[in-house]
Enzyme design. Structure first.
Site, mmCIF file in Angstrom:
data_model
loop_
_atom_site.group_PDB
_atom_site.id
_atom_site.type_symbol
_atom_site.label_atom_id
_atom_site.label_comp_id
_atom_site.label_asym_id
_atom_site.label_seq_id
_atom_site.Cartn_x
_atom_site.Cartn_y
_atom_site.Cartn_z
ATOM 1 N N PHE A 1 0.856 -1.177 0.000
ATOM 2 C CA PHE A 1 0.000 0.000 0.000
ATOM 3 C C PHE A 1 0.901 1.239 0.000
ATOM 4 C CE2 PHE A 1 -2.869 3.070 2.103
ATOM 5 C CZ PHE A 1 -3.984 2.917 1.306
ATOM 6 N N ASP B 1 2.567 -6.136 7.672
ATOM 7 C CA ASP B 1 1.387 -5.295 7.780
ATOM 8 C C ASP B 1 0.169 -6.190 7.550
ATOM 9 O OD1 ASP B 1 -0.762 -3.559 7.401
ATOM 10 O OD2 ASP B 1 0.528 -1.976 6.602
ATOM 11 N N TYR C 1 -10.324 -0.581 11.320
ATOM 12 C CA TYR C 1 -11.584 -0.084 10.752
ATOM 13 C C TYR C 1 -12.011 -0.907 9.541
ATOM 14 C CZ TYR C 1 -7.909 2.420 8.229
ATOM 15 O OH TYR C 1 -6.753 2.715 7.556
ATOM 16 N N LYS C 2 -11.153 -1.834 9.086
ATOM 17 C CA LYS C 2 -11.511 -2.676 7.946
ATOM 18 C C LYS C 2 -12.299 -3.889 8.460
ATOM 19 C CE LYS C 2 -7.755 -0.736 5.233
ATOM 20 N NZ LYS C 2 -6.312 -0.697 5.017
ATOM 21 N N ARG D 1 -13.242 -3.825 -6.774
ATOM 22 C CA ARG D 1 -12.850 -4.651 -5.637
ATOM 23 C C ARG D 1 -14.055 -4.998 -4.766
ATOM 24 N NH1 ARG D 1 -8.589 -2.357 -1.175
ATOM 25 N NH2 ARG D 1 -10.307 -0.925 -0.814
HETATM 26 C C1 LIG Z 1 -5.682 0.650 4.891
HETATM 27 C C2 LIG Z 1 -4.198 0.647 4.879
HETATM 28 C C3 LIG Z 1 -3.448 1.718 5.400
HETATM 29 C C4 LIG Z 1 -4.097 2.962 5.899
HETATM 30 O O1 LIG Z 1 -3.302 3.651 6.824
HETATM 31 P P1 LIG Z 1 -3.952 4.712 7.808
HETATM 32 O O2 LIG Z 1 -2.798 5.406 8.406
HETATM 33 O O3 LIG Z 1 -4.781 3.963 8.797
HETATM 34 O O4 LIG Z 1 -4.804 5.628 6.982
HETATM 35 C C5 LIG Z 1 -2.067 1.591 5.425
HETATM 36 N N1 LIG Z 1 -1.445 0.479 4.940
HETATM 37 C C6 LIG Z 1 -2.142 -0.546 4.432
HETATM 38 C C7 LIG Z 1 -1.415 -1.744 3.929
HETATM 39 C C8 LIG Z 1 -3.531 -0.493 4.365
HETATM 40 O O5 LIG Z 1 -4.214 -1.494 3.834
#
Ligand SMILES: *Cc1c(COP(=O)(O)O)cnc(C)c1O
Length: 396
Positions: free
Chosen positions: A112, A183, A208-209, A355
C-alpha cells in the site's frame, strides 16, 4: 458455523449488499449505546476521573489483547494507538535499529502506498544511506540477501488480494539475518494468522476494515515478546515512558509492549472498537476463513458465468488470496458507481480494479447471488455508461 454468521449484530441498511468491509466495516449494533454511555456516564459524569475509574488508561492494552487473539499473538504483545501509517514508521524505525550494519529496507510493489511513503520519509529523515528497495511480490524471496536489514510487506495486496505466505517468508528473511515486519491491514479478521508461530519480529494493522472499529479506529502494533523490552521506540511519547506521571526530563522506555504507546489514547474510538471486538470472542478464525473462501468461490464462479466483460484480477487459487476478489474492467470506476447506485457496495482502485470484500460475519450465499445479479445487469446492459458515474469523487 453458527458462531460465524452474525448478521443481526450489525446495522446494514435495507437494500444494501455490503461488499466493502475490507475498507470500512459496518457498525455493530451494540456500539451506539455503549459509546453513548461512555460519553454520558464516563466523560460526562466522571470527567478526568474516567482515566482511572473507567479504565481509559488501560484501554490500549486491553483492546490490544482482544486483537491479539485473532492474529495468533500471545496476550500482552499487542497495543493500540495512532493510525496505521504511524505504526509503519514506528515499527520500521525500531526494526532497522536491530540490524545496525545493513542499509536496505526491502518491500514489494504490491504494498500500500502509505507504507512505502512512510518508509521513504524515515529514510530521508535518517540520512544514513538507507535505501528503500521494492521488487515484484513474486520476487521477494529471491531479493532477500545479507544486505537487507528489514523486510516490510503487507500480507494481502490491497488491489488484487494476492496473499503472501507469512511463515515461509519470515523464515527466509530471518535466515539471512534480517528482521521481518508484517502489515496485517487486510489480514486481521479476514484470514488465519499465526503471528507467534511465524516468529516474525513486528506486525501492525488497522481495525476499521475487517474488525469493524469504525472510521478512524486506532491501529495496532505487535512486537515479539522476547524483544519487547529492548526495542527502541523512535516515537518516544510520554505514555510509552516507564513512569509517565513521574514527569522525568529524560525518556525511559516503558515495560514491554507498553513502550509502543505514544500519546493520549482516542478513548471514544477505542470504546467503539472494544465493543466491535466482542463479536470476535467466539469466532474460530479457521471456520471464518473457510466461510470466506466459500463465498469468494461462489462469487467468482457466478461472475465468470454471467458477466463476460469482467476479468478476474485476483489469484484463482483461494490459498493465494485474502478475503477480497477483484475484477478488471476498463471503465471500472463508472461501473462500480453504477453498481453502488443499485445497492451493491464495493470500491474501485486505480487504474481498473473493481474490488469486492467478503465478510462471512454479515454476508451469506443469498447475498452473493443477489449481488452478482445486479452486477450482471449493470455490465451486460451497459448501465454504467452514463456521465454521472464517470465523475470521480475524492474517495474512490
Ligand atoms: C488501509 C491501509 C493503510 C491505511 O493507513 P492509515 O494510516 O490507517 O490511513 C495503510 N497500509 C495498508 C497496507 C492499508 O491497507
Amino acid at each position: 458455523m453458527s458462531n460465524i454468521l452474525k448478521k443481526d449484530a450489525f446495522i446494514l441498511p435495507d437494500g444494501v449488499i455490503y461488499l466493502d468491509g475490507n475498507s470500512l466495516g459496518p457498525m455493530p449494533k451494540a456500539v451506539s449505546a455503549r459509546v453513548q454511555s461512555m460519553l454520558t456516564d464516563e466523560w460526562g459524569e466522571m470527567l478526568i476521573r474516567g482515566w482511572n475509574g473507567a479504565g481509559w488508561m488501560d484501554q490500549p492494552s486491553r483492546v490490544g489483547d482482544q486483537v491479539a487473539r485473532i492474529i495468533g499473538a500471545p496476550q500482552g504483545t499487542v497495543v493500540m494507538g495512532d493510525t496505521l501509517s504511524l505504526k509503519v514508521f514506528q515499527a520500521l524505525a525500531a526494526a532497522i535499529k536491530m540490524v545496525p550494519d545493513r542499509r536496505v529496507i526491502l518491500s514489494d510493489t504490491g504494498n500500500f502506498p502509505s507504507d512505502l511513503y512512510m518508509a521513504e520519509g524515515l529514510v530521508g529523515l535518517l540520512e544514513q544511506g538507507y535505501e528503500l528497495r521494492t521488487v515484484d511480490p513474486e520476487d521477494v524471496l529471491g531479493a532477500v540477501d545479507n544486505t537487507v536489514a528489514v523486510v516490510m510487506l503487507t500480507q494481502v495486496d490491497y488491489r488484487t488480494g494476492r496473499m503472501h505466505d507469512i511463515k515461509a517468508i519470515t523464515q527466509a528473511v530471518q535466515s539471512q539475518g534480517a528482521v521481518m515486519l508484517w502489515d496485517l491491514a487486510h489480514s486481521a479478521g479476514a484470514v488465519e494468522v499465526d503471528l507467534a508461530g511465524s516468529k516474525c519480529e513486528f506486525a501492525i494493522g488497522c481495525t476499521y476494515k475487517y474488525l469493524n472499529g469504525g472510521p478512524g479506529a486506532p491501529a495496532f502494533i505487535y512486537v515479539r515478546g522476547d524483544l519487547a523490552d529492548t526495542v527502541q521506540p523512535a516515537l518516544s511519547g510520554w505514555l510509552g515512558h516507564r513512569k509517565p506521571f513521574d514527569f522525568e526530563m529524560k525518556y525511559k522506555a516503558g515495560a514491554g509492549i507498553e513502550r509502543m504507546r505514544v500519546g493520549t489514547p482516542p478513548v471514544i474510538q477505542l470504546t467503539a472498537l472494544e465493543v466491535a471486538m466482542e463479536l470476535w470472542e467466539d469466532v474460530d478464525m479457521a471456520q471464518l476463513r473457510a466461510a470466506s473462501v466459500e463465498l469468494q468461490e461462489q462469487f467468482i464462479a457466478q461472475v465468470e458465468r454471467d458477466v463476460p466483460s469482467l476479468t478476474l484480477a485476483s489469484p484463482r487459487d483461494s490459498a493465494q488470496r485474502g478475503s477480497q476478489v477483484s475484477f478488471r474492467f476498463h471503465e471500472g470506476y463508472a461501473a462500480m458507481q453504477a453498481v453502488i447506485d443499485r445497492g451493491v457496495i464495493g470500491d474501485f482502485r486505480a487504474p481498473d480494479i473493481m474490488r469486492f470484500g467478503f465478510t462471512p460475519m454479515y454476508l451469506d450465499s443469498g447475498d452473493i447471488s443477489a449481488a452478482v445479479a445486479i452486477i450482471a445487469d449493470v455490465m451486460n446492459n451497459d448501465l454504467w455508461d452514463v456521465d454521472k458515474y464517470k465523475v470521480r469523487s475524492k474517495v474512490t
